[in-house]
Design a protein around this motif. Structure first.
Motif, PDB file in Angstrom:
ATOM      1  N   TYR A 101       0.812  -1.214   0.000  1.00 59.43           N
ATOM      2  CA  TYR A 101       0.000   0.000   0.000  1.00 59.43           C
ATOM      3  C   TYR A 101       0.854   1.277   0.000  1.00 59.43           C
ATOM      4  O   TYR A 101       0.336   2.366  -0.235  1.00 59.43           O
ATOM      5  N   ILE A 102       2.139   1.138   0.280  1.00 59.56           N
ATOM      6  CA  ILE A 102       2.987   2.326   0.429  1.00 59.56           C
ATOM      7  C   ILE A 102       3.082   3.153  -0.852  1.00 59.56           C
ATOM      8  O   ILE A 102       2.876   4.386  -0.816  1.00 59.56           O
ATOM      9  N   CYS A 109      -1.175   9.097  -3.636  1.00 61.75           N
ATOM     10  CA  CYS A 109      -2.329   9.871  -3.153  1.00 61.75           C
ATOM     11  C   CYS A 109      -1.884  11.200  -2.538  1.00 61.75           C
ATOM     12  O   CYS A 109      -2.612  12.200  -2.617  1.00 61.75           O
ATOM     13  N   LEU A 110      -0.709  11.226  -1.932  1.00 62.86           N
ATOM     14  CA  LEU A 110      -0.170  12.483  -1.410  1.00 62.86           C
ATOM     15  C   LEU A 110       0.158  13.440  -2.555  1.00 62.86           C
ATOM     16  O   LEU A 110      -0.032  14.658  -2.440  1.00 62.86           O
ATOM     17  N   ASN A 111       0.644  12.890  -3.661  1.00 57.86           N
ATOM     18  CA  ASN A 111       0.837  13.674  -4.878  1.00 57.86           C
ATOM     19  C   ASN A 111      -0.490  14.304  -5.305  1.00 57.86           C
ATOM     20  O   ASN A 111      -0.575  15.517  -5.558  1.00 57.86           O
ATOM     21  N   LEU A 112      -1.531  13.486  -5.357  1.00 64.87           N
ATOM     22  CA  LEU A 112      -2.854  13.963  -5.761  1.00 64.87           C
ATOM     23  C   LEU A 112      -3.388  15.022  -4.806  1.00 64.87           C
ATOM     24  O   LEU A 112      -3.950  16.041  -5.228  1.00 64.87           O
ATOM     25  N   LEU A 113      -3.204  14.802  -3.508  1.00 66.73           N
ATOM     26  CA  LEU A 113      -3.669  15.770  -2.515  1.00 66.73           C
ATOM     27  C   LEU A 113      -2.970  17.116  -2.693  1.00 66.73           C
ATOM     28  O   LEU A 113      -3.615  18.174  -2.649  1.00 66.73           O
ATOM     29  N   CYS A 114      -1.660  17.086  -2.916  1.00 69.46           N
ATOM     30  CA  CYS A 114      -0.920  18.334  -3.145  1.00 69.46           C
ATOM     31  C   CYS A 114      -1.413  19.026  -4.405  1.00 69.46           C
ATOM     32  O   CYS A 114      -1.559  20.260  -4.436  1.00 69.46           O
ATOM     33  N   GLY A 115      -1.690  18.257  -5.441  1.00 74.25           N
ATOM     34  CA  GLY A 115      -2.193  18.841  -6.680  1.00 74.25           C
ATOM     35  C   GLY A 115      -3.554  19.479  -6.489  1.00 74.25           C
ATOM     36  O   GLY A 115      -3.820  20.576  -7.007  1.00 74.25           O
ATOM     37  N   VAL A 146       7.874  15.764  -5.846  1.00 66.31           N
ATOM     38  CA  VAL A 146       8.686  14.918  -4.960  1.00 66.31           C
ATOM     39  C   VAL A 146       7.959  13.600  -4.696  1.00 66.31           C
ATOM     40  O   VAL A 146       8.554  12.514  -4.778  1.00 66.31           O
ATOM     41  N   PHE A 147       6.664  13.678  -4.384  1.00 65.99           N
ATOM     42  CA  PHE A 147       5.889  12.460  -4.150  1.00 65.99           C
ATOM     43  C   PHE A 147       5.804  11.614  -5.425  1.00 65.99           C
ATOM     44  O   PHE A 147       5.824  10.374  -5.352  1.00 65.99           O
ATOM     45  N   ASP A 148       5.732  12.278  -6.583  1.00 65.67           N
ATOM     46  CA  ASP A 148       5.675  11.549  -7.850  1.00 65.67           C
ATOM     47  C   ASP A 148       6.950  10.747  -8.066  1.00 65.67           C
ATOM     48  O   ASP A 148       6.911   9.620  -8.569  1.00 65.67           O
ATOM     49  N   VAL A 159      -3.787  15.971 -12.358  1.00 65.15           N
ATOM     50  CA  VAL A 159      -4.243  17.034 -11.462  1.00 65.15           C
ATOM     51  C   VAL A 159      -3.078  17.944 -11.061  1.00 65.15           C
ATOM     52  O   VAL A 159      -3.157  19.166 -11.155  1.00 65.15           O
ATOM     53  N   SER A 160      -1.973  17.330 -10.632  1.00 64.50           N
ATOM     54  CA  SER A 160      -0.853  18.098 -10.079  1.00 64.50           C
ATOM     55  C   SER A 160      -0.067  18.858 -11.130  1.00 64.50           C
ATOM     56  O   SER A 160       0.381  19.988 -10.884  1.00 64.50           O
ATOM     57  N   PHE A 161       0.127  18.253 -12.308  1.00 67.36           N
ATOM     58  CA  PHE A 161       1.024  18.835 -13.302  1.00 67.36           C
ATOM     59  C   PHE A 161       0.326  19.297 -14.574  1.00 67.36           C
ATOM     60  O   PHE A 161       0.963  19.880 -15.451  1.00 67.36           O
ATOM     61  N   GLY A 162      -0.976  19.010 -14.666  1.00 65.04           N
ATOM     62  CA  GLY A 162      -1.743  19.482 -15.811  1.00 65.04           C
ATOM     63  C   GLY A 162      -2.784  20.508 -15.396  1.00 65.04           C
ATOM     64  O   GLY A 162      -2.771  21.654 -15.851  1.00 65.04           O
TER      65      GLY A 162
END
Length: 237
Positions: free
Chosen positions: A7-8, A14-20, A52-54, A81-84
């Motif tokens: 799950y890690i 998901c942290l990437n997505l949350l930041c985005g 960073v998370f990505d 979401v984060s980069f687009g």
């Protein structure tokens, strides 16, 4: 029951997505200040954290051997979401607040559309195992952070200049232009010469130009990809 280590990588994604998602919120509140930092700069920070998370989700998946089809799809959705979407909203609100033609502001949404096409193409294109074809979407986000940093320092260049930049970066994401991976294959200089040069160039640009230097760094990356050889160690976006 699955081992917790499986799950890690997805948790990091998901942290990437949350930041985005938070960067998208900040993009519509660029004038707000929280903890002494403007909404614009919070968006920059959050997109940087997402990158960073990505990087870390792929690294952890390889280290833990925790690959999954769901992880691949989740990574692409998060990157969109984060980069687009987040940089697209940043450009949109910059153009709405500083431009002269409201209708031209909505051209910024092409960034998100091109980013989606870029990610969809990457997921099914078997030619991209050793290098990239088209500009990677995280590089697109870094370019726009740098560009908006330049706007903050030097002033708005005009709607038409922004439209040309939007068209150019969107085209590069969906183009057939081959670009080298920025992920290191070991630490040796010979096999990573362009990457070390790229890091040195990026550091120089940022030290001399501040946030705006990130845009120059991506331009350098594009030019060095066009001029360099077309072989690189295996990587993934």
């Amino acid at each position: 029951m699955k081992n917790i280590k499986t799950y890690i990588p997805n948790t990091i994604t998901c942290l990437n997505l949350l930041c985005g998602a938070l960067a998208c919120v900040a993009a519509f509140n660029t004038g707000m200040t929280m903890a002494g930092i403007s909404g614009l700069h919070w968006a920059f920070i959050l997109i940087g954290a997402a990158s960073v998370f990505d990087f870390c989700d792929g690294l952890s998946a390889r280290a833990l051997k925790a690959y999954s089809p769901m992880g691949k799809e989740l990574d692409s959705l998060s990157d969109l979401v984060s980069f687009g979407l987040a940089p697209s909203f940043l450009v949109l609100n910059t153009m709405l607040s500083q431009g002269d033609h409201v209708w031209m502001s909505f051209l910024s949404l092409v960034i998100a559309v091109a980013g989606a096409l870029r990610l969809a193409k990457f997921n099914i294109d078997t030619r991209q195992t050793t290098s990239f074809i088209g500009l990677p979407i995280p590089a697109n986000a870094i370019f726009w952070i740098g560009t908006l940093g330049w706007v903050e320092q030097h002033g708005y260049p005009g709607d038409w200049v922004m439209a040309v930049l939007i068209a150019a970066m969107s085209f590069l994401m969906v183009s057939e232009v081959r670009m080298y991976s920025l992920k290191f294959a070991g630490l040796g200089f010979r096999e990573n010469a362009r990457r070390y040069i790229m890091l040195l160039a990026a550091l120089t640009f940022v030290l001399t130009s501040g946030i705006a230097g990130l845009a120059w760094a991506i331009i350098f990356y594009i030019i060095s990809s066009l001029l360099g050889k077309r072989t690189d160690p295996e990587s993934a976006e």
